[in-house]
Structure formats: structure tokens, C-alpha cells
Design an enzyme around this catalytic site. Structure first.
Site, PDB file in Angstrom:
ATOM      1  CB  SER A  58      -6.332  -3.412  -3.207  1.00  0.00           C
ATOM      2  OG  SER A  58      -5.234  -2.554  -3.173  1.00  0.00           O
ATOM      3  CB  SER A  93     -12.805  -8.292  -9.684  1.00  0.00           C
ATOM      4  OG  SER A  93     -12.224  -8.223  -8.394  1.00  0.00           O
ATOM      5  CB  THR A 147      -5.542 -11.605  -3.188  1.00  0.00           C
ATOM      6  OG1 THR A 147      -5.236 -11.920  -4.548  1.00  0.00           O
ATOM      7  CG2 THR A 147      -4.748 -12.526  -2.283  1.00  0.00           C
ATOM      8  CG  ASP A 193      -7.755  -0.451 -12.451  1.00  0.00           C
ATOM      9  OD1 ASP A 193      -6.934   0.341 -11.952  1.00  0.00           O
ATOM     10  OD2 ASP A 193      -7.709  -1.673 -12.289  1.00  0.00           O
ATOM     11  CB  SER A 228      -2.699   1.412  -7.718  1.00  0.00           C
ATOM     12  OG  SER A 228      -3.288   0.552  -6.770  1.00  0.00           O
TER      13      SER A 228
END
Length: 507
Positions: free
Chosen positions: A209, A214, A218, A271, A279
Site C-alpha cells: 500500500s 508515514s 514501499t 490503524d 489489511s
């Protein structure tokens, strides 16, 4: 003719509504007046045999839509899939069938398998507005899902998307992957682990994702080197050719409901454990993974603050993975400070390539953690004895085989023509006293990097010049903020002036 069935011409309205279909009608539109449409109503739009659901906005400016047009946001226009000017009809939408289940969760009740499946089907079909999505995300965060609910939520997310079968596609029975739960800035180990294990000969189709809370994910970082928005078919072809990929999972339609939920979790900075497990595991299973190494960093400013909390999360991951047939190896790692030197897409991509190229100045903590994770993945190979993985991984990295593998993956995905520059506006944050740097606050550092523009501005972020345990002198730079726009730099500097995230103690 029924007014609601009268046709209007589609107009593409250049507004990014981020995973939500939005329709626009002029206040004087005869259809809108006759059918009694109101702002924020849910509507059904029909054109050329296609139907989408959308949230209605009413406008007064004919430059946006005239009274004979139906405007669609970028998301809605792409989803409907017709040309501008094509006739379309609009009607009131029925409430989602799962709305009663949503109300039950808002009231703190436990949901069963079918109720969660119904909610996720409606989410994936874009039947939920952002308001309803936010209600679901907040409710499942406030009233924590039990482990059976997490299992059923994961199953539901897998069921509404496509699923890769690497046994059928390339004859691979062993498909490995690695994932970190996040919360540690600069932790781009996946971009090192994937080419190492692929060079060893294991199949490693890595889908990620984009960043939720953040400064980079990636997919955001890999995008600085190559295309990541790969179609399902393209991704299969790349993996067949290179044994690996580093792709964004959204365009491959793997667990699409998760991408929609993330679009709400991101601005809310939510989260929760249950949503996190569902997820991650739904994406991994949908991507065809059979074996997964999971990194849970633990630290006072990480997502997981204590070993006890980490152990509870580990057991939840293992419970769900075990029921879904995924072999899982969970590592609790040091999450007390950022990994690597760069924080932000371009800076993190530079760190990754420095490690792959064997640059002596490359961040050694990023290199070492990547080797440890790659070692555990390599040990999934039945031909490798336990304890051999580290030496194999280090040999692949030091020999240049990992770099060659990474270049093959980049070329297969579509190499970026030229590297994006770092943000040209900079500010150095200086030590206020002599001493030892005893803490780098992950949350503060990530916040400052995001205020500087990351990840939306790829060249923005932070370059760390000191790490925990380093001696510092008063006035010495601790880190450098990079930004592309003056306002972003001002926001980041103001936040750093209040609390720069660095704690300096006596030597």
C-alpha cells in the site's frame, strides 16, 4: 417520462475525490428539481449498461456543470468508463444493504461473518460514502474487533478482490513475502529483501500500500525508481520473468476494499490492530503468498510500545494466518528510532540503492536489518537448513547479485527516465547542547517529514545526520529538512522548533 430517468450529458470534473465517486448537478437542473435531489444524497448513475453509486454535490457555477449536464469527479468518471458527453440517467440510490450491520458496530455490538462480508461487499462496490466509511473505521477502532471478527473481516476482504494463483501461473508452490506493520520512518527493508530472496531463487511478488500515516511507503519509494501501478496481468508477467516485483497493490485489484478503507484511515490517522491484521493478511493471501515474514518493531514511539502488546498482536496475526493456511514467521524488532538515514520517498530510495551498490556510506542499520529479514525468508526454502539463511543473504548482497536482480525488476516494471530531485529548500536542526543523542522520536520525526511535504512531494523529507548513541556538540546539525515549497518548509520548521524529536543526555 419520469424526471429521474431523463438523460443528462456526462461532464468530467477535474477534482480528485480520492476513492469516492462524487456527482455534480447544477441547482437549476430540471432533473434535480423534479426528483428532489439534495446535496450529499446517494445517487445511482446509469450509462452504457454501467452503473455506479455516487455522493451528490449541488453547484451554482455553470463553469462546473450546466443545468443539462451531470458532472463526475475523476474517480466517478473513471469507474463509469464512458466518454464525456455520453448520455446518462440519475436516480435516487437505495441505502446499502449492510447499513443495519454498520449501525450495530457503531453501537459496540459484535458482528458475525455474514454481516462483515456484507459490509465489505458494499465497501468494495462503492456503496458507502466517506462519512459511512469513517463511521465503520472509527467504530472498529473504538470497539476493538475480537479475533473471530478479524478473521471474518480478512476473509471478506479477500473474497471481494482478485486472487493470484502462482501454482497455476508459474508452477510455484512456495511464494514468500515480507511485511512490516509500519511506524518506523525510513524502514525500507522490503526493497532490499525482495531482490535478495529473488536472487536466491524464491518467488517473491511484493505488493504494498502507499503510506497511510508515514512519510513514505514501499510503493511510494519504489515509484522513484520504476512504475508501481501495474495491472494484474502485467504484474504476473513481471513475476514470471524476474521471480519478483515491488508494486502498488491498488491497481492489481487485490483486496480493493482495503484500499478504500485506507483512504479514510489515512486522514484519520487510524490503524487499529484488527484493521491492521485484516489489511495486511488479506493483501498477502490475495497476492498468492504461502509464507510470510512479519516484522513488528517495538519501541516507545513505534506503533507497538511494549513487548506485551507486541506478543498480543503476534498471536492475533498467527491466529488469522493459521486459519487461512498462511505460514507465518513473526519477528519482534528494535523500533526505538528510524532505520536508515533518509525519510521520504527520494531519500529512502537513495538509501536502498546505496546498500545494494555496496556504498561504504550506506546506512548499516538498514543493511543489517534487511539481511536478518532476508535470512528468515530464505530459510523457508526446504533446501536451506536453519541458521544458514544469513550467510546466504549476505553473500547475495555482497556479490552484487541483489543489485543485478533489483535492476532486472526495475527494468521489467518500467525504469523511471530520470531521478526526481531532492527538495531544494533546506533547514538544518541543530543540537541545543553537548551530549549523547539518547532518543529519536519516530512520531515527531515522521510528523516533521510529512509537514515538509512527504510523501506527496517525493523529494521532501528528512536526512538524519545523527543516530541514537552518537555524540553531539552544541550547534551541530542533527538532521536536515528538505522541502519543495516554502509553506511546507515553514510548517516543518515551526513544528521542529516546538519539539525536534531529539533527546540529548549527558555523555
Amino acid at each position: 417520462m419520469n424526471a429521474a430517468a431523463q438523460t443528462l450529458q456526462i461532464r468530467r470534473v477535474g477534482i480528485d475525490t480520492w476513492r469516492e465517486n462524487v456527482a455534480y448537478l447544477h441547482r437549476d437542473c430540471p432533473v434535480a428539481r423534479a426528483a428532489g435531489f439534495q446535496a450529499l444524497s446517494k445517487v445511482e448513475i446509469h450509462a452504457k449498461g454501467q452503473t455506479i453509486l455516487a455522493v451528490l454535490n449541488v453547484v451554482d457555477d455553470e463553469r462546473i456543470v450546466s443545468n443539462c449536464e451531470l458532472g463526475l469527479s475523476e474517480d466517478g468518471f473513471a469507474r463509469l468508463g464512458v466518454q464525456e458527453g455520453h448520455p446518462a440517467s440519475i436516480a435516487h440510490a437505495e441505502p446499502p444493504g449492510s447499513i443495519a450491520a454498520l449501525h450495530r458496530k457503531i453501537n459496540g455490538e459484535r458482528l458475525g461473518k455474514e454481516e462483515l462480508a456484507a459490509i465489505i461487499r458494499d465497501v468494495a462496490s462503492a456503496r458507502y460514502s466517506k462519512i459511512e466509511l469513517a463511521a465503520f473505521v472509527v467504530a472498529t477502532n473504538q470497539y476493538e474487533l475480537d479475533r473471530e471478527e478479524v478473521l471474518h473481516l480478512t476473509e471478506a476482504m479477500i473474497a471481494v478482490g482478485r486472487r493470484l494463483d502462482w501454482q497455476r501461473q508459474v508452477g510455484a508452490e512456495l511464494v514468500v513475502d515480507k511485511h512490516c506493520i509500519g511506524g518506523i520512518p525510513g524502514n525500507r527493508t522490503s526493497m532490499l529483501v525482495v531482490p535478495i530472496v529473488a536472487a536466491h531463487g524464491l518467488l517473491c511478488p511484493k505488493t504494498s500500500s502507499r503510506a497511510i500515516t508515514s512519510p513514505a511507503g514501499t510503493a511510494d519509494t519504489m515509484e522513484q525508481l520504476a512504475r508501481v501501478d501495474l495491472s494484474f496481468e502485467t504484474m504476473v508477467e513481471i513475476v514470471r520473468k524476474t521471480r519478483a516485483c515491488l508494486a502498488w497493490g491498488g491497481t492489481a485489484e487485490l483486496s480493493p476494499a482495503d484500499d478504500i478503507l485506507i483512504s479514510v484511515e489515512r486522514p484519520l490517522s487510524i490503524d487499529s490492530p484488527g484493521q491492521m491484521v485484516a489489511s495486511i493478511l488479506s493483501k498477502k493471501i490475495a497476492a498468492g503468498s504461502t509464507h510470510l515474514v512479519l516484522d513488528i518493531p517495538v519501541g516507545s514511539t513505534a506503533k507497538v510500545r511494549s513487548t506485551g502488546e507486541a506478543q498480543r498482536l503476534k498471536k492475533l496475526f498467527e491466529f488469522v494466518a493459521g486459519h487461512l493456511g498462511l505460514q507465518l514467521d513473526v519477528l519482534l524488532t528494535d523500533g526505538r528510532q528510524p532505520i536508515g538515514a533518509g525519510i521520504g520517498p527520494v531519500l529512502e530510495a537513495r538509501d536502498v540503492m546505496a546498500v545494494l551498490q555496496g556504498d561504504p556510506a550506506a546506512p548499516q542499520d538498514l543493511r543489517e536489518k534487511s539481511l536478518q529479514l532476508a535470512a528468515r525468508m530464505i530459510e523457508f526454502d526446504p533446501a536451506v537448513r536453519g541458521g544458514q539463511g544469513y550467510e546466504i543473504a549476505r553473500g547475495i548482497l555482497d556479490s552484487g547479485r541483489a543489485l543485478a536482480q533489483m535492476n532486472a525488476i526495475i527494468d521489467a516494471q518500467g525504469r523511471r527516465a530520470e531521478a526526481l530531485p531532492l527538495g531544494s529548500l533546506t533547514h538544518e536542526v541543530l543540537a541545543a547542547q553537548d551530549g549523547l543523542l539518547c532518543e529519536l522520536d519516530n512520531l515527531r520525526i515522521a510528523r516533521i517529514a510529512r509537514l515538509a511535504g512527504a510523501p506527496q512531494v517525493p523529494g521532501a523529507g528528512i536526512l538524519l545526520l545523527k543516530k541514537q548513541g552518537d555524540a553531539v556538540a552544541r550547534g551541530e546539525p542533527l538532521y536536515r529538512i528538505h522541502a519543495q515549497f516554502g509553506a511546507d518548509l515553514s510548517f516543518a520548521c515551526a513544528h521542529a522548533a516546538r519539539d525536534n524529536g531529539c533527546r540529548i543526555g549527558a555523555r
